[in-house]
Design a protein around this motif. Sequence first.
Motif, PDB file in Angstrom:
ATOM      1  N   ALA A  75       0.817  -1.219   0.000  1.00 48.26           N
ATOM      2  CA  ALA A  75       0.000   0.000   0.000  1.00 48.26           C
ATOM      3  C   ALA A  75       0.846   1.262   0.000  1.00 48.26           C
ATOM      4  O   ALA A  75       0.474   2.267  -0.595  1.00 48.26           O
ATOM      5  CB  ALA A  75      -0.926  -0.012   1.210  1.00 48.26           C
ATOM      6  N   LYS A  76       2.001   1.212   0.658  1.00 51.62           N
ATOM      7  CA  LYS A  76       2.806   2.426   0.781  1.00 51.62           C
ATOM      8  C   LYS A  76       3.562   2.785  -0.492  1.00 51.62           C
ATOM      9  O   LYS A  76       4.017   3.905  -0.650  1.00 51.62           O
ATOM     10  CB  LYS A  76       3.828   2.260   1.916  1.00 51.62           C
ATOM     11  CG  LYS A  76       3.225   2.395   3.293  1.00 51.62           C
ATOM     12  CD  LYS A  76       4.327   2.349   4.336  1.00 51.62           C
ATOM     13  CE  LYS A  76       3.743   2.651   5.714  1.00 51.62           C
ATOM     14  NZ  LYS A  76       4.777   2.607   6.747  1.00 51.62           N
ATOM     15  N   SER A  77       3.743   1.819  -1.374  1.00 49.25           N
ATOM     16  CA  SER A  77       4.597   2.090  -2.536  1.00 49.25           C
ATOM     17  C   SER A  77       3.971   1.700  -3.871  1.00 49.25           C
ATOM     18  O   SER A  77       4.631   1.756  -4.895  1.00 49.25           O
ATOM     19  CB  SER A  77       5.931   1.347  -2.377  1.00 49.25           C
ATOM     20  OG  SER A  77       5.712  -0.043  -2.347  1.00 49.25           O
ATOM     21  N   ARG A  78       2.700   1.345  -3.862  1.00 49.62           N
ATOM     22  CA  ARG A  78       2.073   0.810  -5.067  1.00 49.62           C
ATOM     23  C   ARG A  78       2.242   1.718  -6.284  1.00 49.62           C
ATOM     24  O   ARG A  78       2.468   1.259  -7.387  1.00 49.62           O
ATOM     25  CB  ARG A  78       0.578   0.578  -4.803  1.00 49.62           C
ATOM     26  CG  ARG A  78      -0.122  -0.207  -5.892  1.00 49.62           C
ATOM     27  CD  ARG A  78      -1.526  -0.603  -5.451  1.00 49.62           C
ATOM     28  NE  ARG A  78      -1.559  -1.260  -4.158  1.00 49.62           N
ATOM     29  CZ  ARG A  78      -1.285  -2.526  -3.963  1.00 49.62           C
ATOM     30  NH1 ARG A  78      -0.930  -3.273  -4.973  1.00 49.62           N
ATOM     31  NH2 ARG A  78      -1.334  -3.039  -2.762  1.00 49.62           N
ATOM     32  N   TYR A  79       2.105   3.017  -6.095  1.00 50.52           N
ATOM     33  CA  TYR A  79       2.157   3.942  -7.235  1.00 50.52           C
ATOM     34  C   TYR A  79       3.485   4.687  -7.322  1.00 50.52           C
ATOM     35  O   TYR A  79       3.575   5.709  -8.003  1.00 50.52           O
ATOM     36  CB  TYR A  79       0.987   4.926  -7.161  1.00 50.52           C
ATOM     37  CG  TYR A  79      -0.344   4.225  -7.240  1.00 50.52           C
ATOM     38  CD1 TYR A  79      -0.807   3.726  -8.453  1.00 50.52           C
ATOM     39  CD2 TYR A  79      -1.107   4.014  -6.099  1.00 50.52           C
ATOM     40  CE1 TYR A  79      -2.011   3.050  -8.530  1.00 50.52           C
ATOM     41  CE2 TYR A  79      -2.313   3.337  -6.168  1.00 50.52           C
ATOM     42  CZ  TYR A  79      -2.753   2.868  -7.382  1.00 50.52           C
ATOM     43  OH  TYR A  79      -3.940   2.191  -7.464  1.00 50.52           O
ATOM     44  N   ALA A  80       4.496   4.171  -6.634  1.00 47.69           N
ATOM     45  CA  ALA A  80       5.821   4.798  -6.685  1.00 47.69           C
ATOM     46  C   ALA A  80       6.433   4.621  -8.063  1.00 47.69           C
ATOM     47  O   ALA A  80       6.045   3.733  -8.825  1.00 47.69           O
ATOM     48  CB  ALA A  80       6.717   4.172  -5.627  1.00 47.69           C
ATOM     49  N   MET A  81       7.392   5.482  -8.374  1.00 45.66           N
ATOM     50  CA  MET A  81       8.186   5.301  -9.588  1.00 45.66           C
ATOM     51  C   MET A  81       9.654   5.342  -9.200  1.00 45.66           C
ATOM     52  O   MET A  81      10.077   6.160  -8.375  1.00 45.66           O
ATOM     53  CB  MET A  81       7.863   6.382 -10.617  1.00 45.66           C
ATOM     54  CG  MET A  81       6.438   6.269 -11.162  1.00 45.66           C
ATOM     55  SD  MET A  81       6.209   7.275 -12.640  1.00 45.66           S
ATOM     56  CE  MET A  81       4.681   8.121 -12.230  1.00 45.66           C
ATOM     57  N   ASP A  82      10.429   4.411  -9.778  1.00 41.96           N
ATOM     58  CA  ASP A  82      11.875   4.372  -9.594  1.00 41.96           C
ATOM     59  C   ASP A  82      12.525   4.930 -10.844  1.00 41.96           C
ATOM     60  O   ASP A  82      12.196   4.510 -11.964  1.00 41.96           O
ATOM     61  CB  ASP A  82      12.361   2.925  -9.423  1.00 41.96           C
ATOM     62  CG  ASP A  82      11.984   2.332  -8.080  1.00 41.96           C
ATOM     63  OD1 ASP A  82      11.659   3.103  -7.156  1.00 41.96           O
ATOM     64  OD2 ASP A  82      12.030   1.104  -7.959  1.00 41.96           O
ATOM     65  N   ILE A  83      13.438   5.848 -10.641  1.00 43.84           N
ATOM     66  CA  ILE A  83      14.150   6.418 -11.785  1.00 43.84           C
ATOM     67  C   ILE A  83      15.638   6.135 -11.604  1.00 43.84           C
ATOM     68  O   ILE A  83      16.255   6.576 -10.626  1.00 43.84           O
ATOM     69  CB  ILE A  83      13.894   7.939 -11.903  1.00 43.84           C
ATOM     70  CG1 ILE A  83      12.396   8.215 -12.052  1.00 43.84           C
ATOM     71  CG2 ILE A  83      14.639   8.512 -13.106  1.00 43.84           C
ATOM     72  CD1 ILE A  83      11.670   8.509 -10.768  1.00 43.84           C
ATOM     73  N   ALA A  84      16.190   5.374 -12.527  1.00 38.02           N
ATOM     74  CA  ALA A  84      17.611   5.033 -12.451  1.00 38.02           C
ATOM     75  C   ALA A  84      18.445   6.263 -12.766  1.00 38.02           C
ATOM     76  O   ALA A  84      18.193   6.967 -13.744  1.00 38.02           O
ATOM     77  CB  ALA A  84      17.917   3.914 -13.444  1.00 38.02           C
ATOM     78  N   MET A  85      19.415   6.563 -11.893  1.00 33.35           N
ATOM     79  CA  MET A  85      20.285   7.724 -12.120  1.00 33.35           C
ATOM     80  C   MET A  85      21.574   7.516 -11.336  1.00 33.35           C
ATOM     81  O   MET A  85      21.589   6.772 -10.342  1.00 33.35           O
ATOM     82  CB  MET A  85      19.576   9.005 -11.681  1.00 33.35           C
ATOM     83  CG  MET A  85      19.190   9.037 -10.218  1.00 33.35           C
ATOM     84  SD  MET A  85      18.294  10.550  -9.786  1.00 33.35           S
ATOM     85  CE  MET A  85      16.732  10.326 -10.653  1.00 33.35           C
TER      86      MET A  85
END
Length: 223
Positions: free
Chosen positions: A99-109
């Motif tokens: 629930a806490k991260s379902r809509y998170a996005m990871d951006i590689a950098m």
Amino acid sequence: MLIRLLLLCVLATVATSTPAMTLYKSTDANGEVFFSDRQTPGAQAFVIREREAVRVQRPVLDRPRPGYPQQAYRYPLPWRGGPFRLSQGPNGSFSHTDAKSRYAMDIAMPEGTPIIAARSGRVVKIENDQAGRGNDASGNFVRVLHDDGTQGVYLHLKQGSVSVRPGQRVAVGSALGLSGNTGNSSGPHLHFVVQQRTEAGLVSIPYEFNQPVGVLPNFALGN
Ligand SMILES: [Zn+2]
């Protein structure tokens, strides 16, 4: 989703065969909304009549999900430099499953990329001392409370790089710290998530960037 559809079928069947009935609406920890003819703690009661059944069904199927305000705000990219690409998106099967991260996005950098506020607000929590994986899956982070009550969280920052403190106001573009690879992170990236406080705790809510972001070939897109 399947369960919800089944419930809808039951609901529609029962509703059309009964002039009026009481239904109970509840929301689970993931923000899923359920209707049942059995009362559960905290459930909201609805008395529906035959022709109102359609109205009850509709919010369950609408996007975005019921219970979340419409997210009109579109987030500027919270970093300087790039272009960088998504390595895991909403519902990503690697770690965007709760629930806490379902809509998170990871951006590689690369580590050391300047991370900036994507929305104005007040810093409410930071972590700056964690080395490597450490004890906290978030690694070093900055949590900003936006004026509408939602919170933006910038995770896995580089140890010692966080340049804001709790209580501080930040504007769009304010420097927050440098990207890193701390906590539960399988490679240098920024995990940016927008959350809302609910009775079930903080839950991730959908958001969009104000410009397209490319995806890596190994992009983990869920569902
Ligand atoms: Zn992530």
